[in-house]
Design a protein around this motif. Structure first.
Motif, PDB file in Angstrom:
ATOM      1  N   SER A  64       0.827  -1.214   0.000  1.00 19.91           N
ATOM      2  CA  SER A  64       0.000   0.000   0.000  1.00 19.91           C
ATOM      3  C   SER A  64       0.862   1.266   0.000  1.00 19.91           C
ATOM      4  O   SER A  64       0.393   2.353  -0.308  1.00 19.91           O
ATOM      5  CB  SER A  64      -0.931   0.011   1.219  1.00 19.91           C
ATOM      6  OG  SER A  64      -0.195   0.188   2.421  1.00 19.91           O
ATOM      7  N   SER A  88     -10.595   3.879  -4.911  1.00 20.90           N
ATOM      8  CA  SER A  88     -10.548   4.876  -3.836  1.00 20.90           C
ATOM      9  C   SER A  88     -11.873   5.634  -3.722  1.00 20.90           C
ATOM     10  O   SER A  88     -12.441   6.068  -4.721  1.00 20.90           O
ATOM     11  CB  SER A  88      -9.420   5.872  -4.085  1.00 20.90           C
ATOM     12  OG  SER A  88      -8.184   5.224  -4.072  1.00 20.90           O
ATOM     13  N   ASP A  89     -12.334   5.766  -2.491  1.00 22.97           N
ATOM     14  CA  ASP A  89     -13.543   6.556  -2.233  1.00 22.97           C
ATOM     15  C   ASP A  89     -13.141   8.001  -1.956  1.00 22.97           C
ATOM     16  O   ASP A  89     -11.995   8.314  -1.690  1.00 22.97           O
ATOM     17  CB  ASP A  89     -14.296   5.986  -1.016  1.00 22.97           C
ATOM     18  CG  ASP A  89     -14.759   4.550  -1.261  1.00 22.97           C
ATOM     19  OD1 ASP A  89     -15.165   4.259  -2.403  1.00 22.97           O
ATOM     20  OD2 ASP A  89     -14.682   3.734  -0.319  1.00 22.97           O
ATOM     21  N   VAL A  91     -12.753  10.610  -3.710  1.00 26.48           N
ATOM     22  CA  VAL A  91     -11.832  11.311  -4.608  1.00 26.48           C
ATOM     23  C   VAL A  91     -12.666  12.176  -5.545  1.00 26.48           C
ATOM     24  O   VAL A  91     -13.539  11.683  -6.245  1.00 26.48           O
ATOM     25  CB  VAL A  91     -10.978  10.319  -5.430  1.00 26.48           C
ATOM     26  CG1 VAL A  91     -10.116  11.064  -6.436  1.00 26.48           C
ATOM     27  CG2 VAL A  91     -10.094   9.485  -4.512  1.00 26.48           C
ATOM     28  N   HIS A 143      -2.599   8.476  -5.463  1.00 23.40           N
ATOM     29  CA  HIS A 143      -2.617   7.621  -4.279  1.00 23.40           C
ATOM     30  C   HIS A 143      -1.436   7.874  -3.331  1.00 23.40           C
ATOM     31  O   HIS A 143      -1.278   7.178  -2.337  1.00 23.40           O
ATOM     32  CB  HIS A 143      -2.678   6.142  -4.700  1.00 23.40           C
ATOM     33  CG  HIS A 143      -3.975   5.811  -5.390  1.00 23.40           C
ATOM     34  ND1 HIS A 143      -4.137   5.920  -6.755  1.00 23.40           N
ATOM     35  CD2 HIS A 143      -5.174   5.446  -4.900  1.00 23.40           C
ATOM     36  CE1 HIS A 143      -5.383   5.600  -7.075  1.00 23.40           C
ATOM     37  NE2 HIS A 143      -6.032   5.312  -5.971  1.00 23.40           N
TER      38      HIS A 143
END
Length: 230
Positions: A64, A88-89, A91, A143
């Motif tokens: 990660s 991804s939430d 964003v 990210h």
């Protein structure tokens, strides 16, 4: 069988450093990157991150913190937005555009009729190699990884896109530690440290200027490349 891919390889990478690994095909460059990500585990020795043996870190947790940009960019069928955001939430589109601007991907995306909603076909085969690479850079930047890994990420790009990508790489150095495997001199010459590998062993370490002055293996690699491109 019985042959070690890497022999006595030892080096330190400090936070926010850019370190490049160079050498002939089969010298062990990509193997080092694969071991750091635990794509497979080492049989001897240790790999430490902040003093912790990576075999004591859960693989999901370890990975990660890495952002990988490879020669063959994986894009899936969907649209540009979903390929950058992944799962991804929270964003926003502004976050996506910001990442795209940072790596110079916004220029070609704005010219597309659909923008971020532009359709991406399987493997991204409706985009050029350079465009796919810029999308993978934007995905990585969004990210915010601690360590960015580039494995021949600049191999298949045209000269015009290379200028954009070199500018992107310079800016990406400010985000985190960068580990690079590349044959192109333009990609590695500004690294803080260049590690030269030959048949699984480190023969030299230093900056571009230091290694050129020594006139060893790195100097010969550079000389050969310049002669080939002349």
């Amino acid at each position: 069988p019985g042959e070690w891919v890497l022999k006595g390889v030892s080096f330190h990478v400090y936070p926010k450093q850019t370190v490049a690994f160079v050498g002939a095909t089969g010298s062990g460059k990509s193997t080092i990157l694969n071991l750091i990500c635990r794509n497979y585990d080492i049989q001897k020795g240790q790999i430490l991150i902040d003093g912790v043996d990576i075999r004591h870190i859960k693989i999901a947790s370890l990975r990660s913190h890495f952002g990988q940009m490879l020669q063959d960019v994986f894009l899936f069928a969907g649209d540009i937005r979903s390929n950058i955001v992944l799962r991804s939430d929270n964003v926003t589109d502004e976050d996506v555009w910001q990442a795209c601007r940072y790596v110079n991907a916004d220029g070609f995306i704005k010219k597309l009729e659909g923008g971020l909603d532009e359709t991406v076909r399987e493997q991204g085969n409706n985009f050029s190699a350079g465009q796919r690479q810029l999308l993978s850079f934007a995905r990585t930047i969004l990210h915010k990884p601690s360590v960015m890994i580039l494995d021949e990420a600049t191999a298949n790009i045209d000269t015009e896109t290379e200028v954009l990508i070199q500018d992107s790489l310079e800016k990406m150095k400010n985000i985190g530690t960068m580990l690079i495997v590349a044959h192109r001199l333009s990609t590695v010459k500004n690294a803080d440290q260049i590690v030269v590998l030959k048949e699984g062993e480190i023969t030299e370490k230093g900056t571009h200027d230091e290694l050129i002055t020594r006139q060893g293996d790195y100097y010969r690699l550079v000389k050969n490349q310049l002669e080939l491109s002349a």
